[in-house]
Design a protein around this motif. Structure first.
Motif, PDB file in Angstrom:
ATOM      1  N   CYS A 201       0.898  -0.646  -0.106  1.00 55.06           N
ATOM      2  CA  CYS A 201       0.404  -0.121  -0.018  1.00 55.06           C
ATOM      3  C   CYS A 201       0.957   1.502   0.100  1.00 55.06           C
ATOM      4  O   CYS A 201       0.257   2.596   0.081  1.00 55.06           O
ATOM      5  CB  CYS A 201      -0.798  -0.054   1.147  1.00 55.06           C
ATOM      6  SG  CYS A 201       0.043   0.208   2.502  1.00 55.06           S
TER       7      CYS A 201
ATOM      8  N   GLU B   7      -1.010   1.635   7.852  1.00 54.44           N
ATOM      9  CA  GLU B   7      -2.179   2.396   7.127  1.00 54.44           C
ATOM     10  C   GLU B   7      -2.437   3.207   8.145  1.00 54.44           C
ATOM     11  O   GLU B   7      -3.926   2.388   8.860  1.00 54.44           O
ATOM     12  CB  GLU B   7      -2.979   1.501   6.651  1.00 54.44           C
ATOM     13  CG  GLU B   7      -2.648   0.288   5.402  1.00 54.44           C
ATOM     14  CD  GLU B   7      -3.955  -0.003   4.567  1.00 54.44           C
ATOM     15  OE1 GLU B   7      -4.443   0.534   3.956  1.00 54.44           O
ATOM     16  OE2 GLU B   7      -3.778  -1.387   4.446  1.00 54.44           O
TER      17      GLU B   7
ATOM     18  N   SER C  48       0.156  15.071   2.110  1.00 54.62           N
ATOM     19  CA  SER C  48      -1.015  14.123   1.185  1.00 54.62           C
ATOM     20  C   SER C  48      -0.571  13.025   1.252  1.00 54.62           C
ATOM     21  O   SER C  48       1.043  12.406   0.894  1.00 54.62           O
ATOM     22  CB  SER C  48      -1.148  15.005  -0.314  1.00 54.62           C
ATOM     23  OG  SER C  48      -1.866  16.231  -0.151  1.00 54.62           O
ATOM     24  N   LEU C  49      -0.992  11.709   1.546  1.00 50.82           N
ATOM     25  CA  LEU C  49      -0.260  10.757   1.398  1.00 50.82           C
ATOM     26  C   LEU C  49      -0.513   9.914  -0.490  1.00 50.82           C
ATOM     27  O   LEU C  49      -0.943  10.777  -0.801  1.00 50.82           O
ATOM     28  CB  LEU C  49      -1.401   9.533   2.488  1.00 50.82           C
ATOM     29  CG  LEU C  49      -1.159   9.976   3.370  1.00 50.82           C
ATOM     30  CD1 LEU C  49      -2.183   9.112   4.163  1.00 50.82           C
ATOM     31  CD2 LEU C  49       0.027   9.195   4.191  1.00 50.82           C
ATOM     32  N   PRO C  50       0.976   9.036  -0.491  1.00 45.82           N
ATOM     33  CA  PRO C  50       0.882   9.230  -2.163  1.00 45.82           C
ATOM     34  C   PRO C  50      -0.642   8.308  -2.677  1.00 45.82           C
ATOM     35  O   PRO C  50      -1.380   7.618  -1.662  1.00 45.82           O
ATOM     36  CB  PRO C  50       1.916   7.875  -1.864  1.00 45.82           C
ATOM     37  CG  PRO C  50       2.337   7.159  -0.414  1.00 45.82           C
ATOM     38  CD  PRO C  50       1.649   8.041   0.341  1.00 45.82           C
ATOM     39  N   PRO C  51      -0.686   7.990  -3.426  1.00 43.03           N
ATOM     40  CA  PRO C  51      -2.256   7.128  -3.989  1.00 43.03           C
ATOM     41  C   PRO C  51      -1.739   5.350  -3.580  1.00 43.03           C
ATOM     42  O   PRO C  51      -0.660   5.157  -3.852  1.00 43.03           O
ATOM     43  CB  PRO C  51      -2.047   8.034  -5.392  1.00 43.03           C
ATOM     44  CG  PRO C  51      -1.296   8.703  -5.759  1.00 43.03           C
ATOM     45  CD  PRO C  51      -0.426   8.861  -4.706  1.00 43.03           C
ATOM     46  N   SER C  52      -2.997   4.841  -3.592  1.00 41.87           N
ATOM     47  CA  SER C  52      -2.581   3.717  -3.593  1.00 41.87           C
ATOM     48  C   SER C  52      -1.514   3.212  -4.476  1.00 41.87           C
ATOM     49  O   SER C  52      -1.826   3.385  -5.939  1.00 41.87           O
ATOM     50  CB  SER C  52      -3.821   3.323  -3.685  1.00 41.87           C
ATOM     51  OG  SER C  52      -3.629   1.590  -2.770  1.00 41.87           O
TER      52      SER C  52
ATOM     53  N   GLN D 115      -5.781   9.084   5.557  1.00 42.36           N
ATOM     54  CA  GLN D 115      -4.973  10.827   5.246  1.00 42.36           C
ATOM     55  C   GLN D 115      -5.536  11.565   6.767  1.00 42.36           C
ATOM     56  O   GLN D 115      -4.527  12.533   7.419  1.00 42.36           O
ATOM     57  CB  GLN D 115      -5.867  11.450   4.946  1.00 42.36           C
ATOM     58  CG  GLN D 115      -5.165  12.619   4.073  1.00 42.36           C
ATOM     59  CD  GLN D 115      -3.710  12.840   3.566  1.00 42.36           C
ATOM     60  OE1 GLN D 115      -3.462  11.997   2.759  1.00 42.36           O
ATOM     61  NE2 GLN D 115      -3.193  13.767   3.904  1.00 42.36           N
TER      62      GLN D 115
ATOM     63  N   VAL E 167       1.073   3.259  -5.486  1.00 43.10           N
ATOM     64  CA  VAL E 167       1.956   4.309  -5.947  1.00 43.10           C
ATOM     65  C   VAL E 167       3.780   3.394  -6.031  1.00 43.10           C
ATOM     66  O   VAL E 167       4.482   3.441  -7.304  1.00 43.10           O
ATOM     67  CB  VAL E 167       2.128   5.427  -5.815  1.00 43.10           C
ATOM     68  CG1 VAL E 167       2.679   5.362  -3.767  1.00 43.10           C
ATOM     69  CG2 VAL E 167       3.189   6.266  -6.256  1.00 43.10           C
TER      70      VAL E 167
END
Length: 142
Positions: free
Chosen positions: A91, A96, A115-119, A99, A121
């Motif tokens: 992930c 996990e 901002s968390l990286p997109p799923s 946000q 990535v």
């Protein structure tokens, strides 16, 4: 990135990094314990939450993350890190964290939201990295 000796020469041992470290606040001893006292052996470079608070607070800009990673390369990871590494591959995060929860904790520490990286990535980056390495290997063989 500075070499370890250069970074340590920069460190003025003011302890600012220790005062902002969440690991230190709960009684652990992370890499910042070493920066406060270079003679200490009672710390672990593996006890880092990756909040970057120490890096942001350092008045002289010591690359604390680079020091920590250099020390990690010379040690075997503790057993629980295998699960965290697998989670990063799945992930993109060791744990996990939603946000909203992450930014709530950062706000409590006086940090700006991130901002968390997109799923997916990390998988994409690893796949792209592997493809690039394969292309490089093919060029060498030619």
């Amino acid at each position: 990135m500075k070499h370890r000796s250069d970074a340590l020469d920069l460190c003025i041992q003011c302890g600012t990094c220790v005062t902002v470290c969440p690991v230190e606040k709960v009684g652990g001893h992370a890499i910042v314990s070493f920066l406060e006292n270079h003679d200490t052996t009672d710390y672990s470079p593996w006890l880092c939450t990756s909040c970057w608070r120490c890096q942001e607070a350092c008045p002289v800009g010591v690359d604390i993350y680079a020091l920590m990673m250099e020390q990690r390369r010379h040690e075997t990871a503790p057993s629980g890190y295998g699960t965290a590494f697998e989670s990063v591959l799945e992930c993109g995060l060791a744990l996990e964290v939603p946000q909203e929860e992450l930014n709530h904790v950062r706000a409590a520490w006086g940090l700006e939201p991130v901002s968390l990286p997109p799923s997916g990535v990390s998988d994409a980056l690893l796949r792209d990295s592997s493809s690039a390495q394969d292309r490089d290997d093919e060029r060498v063989e030619e």
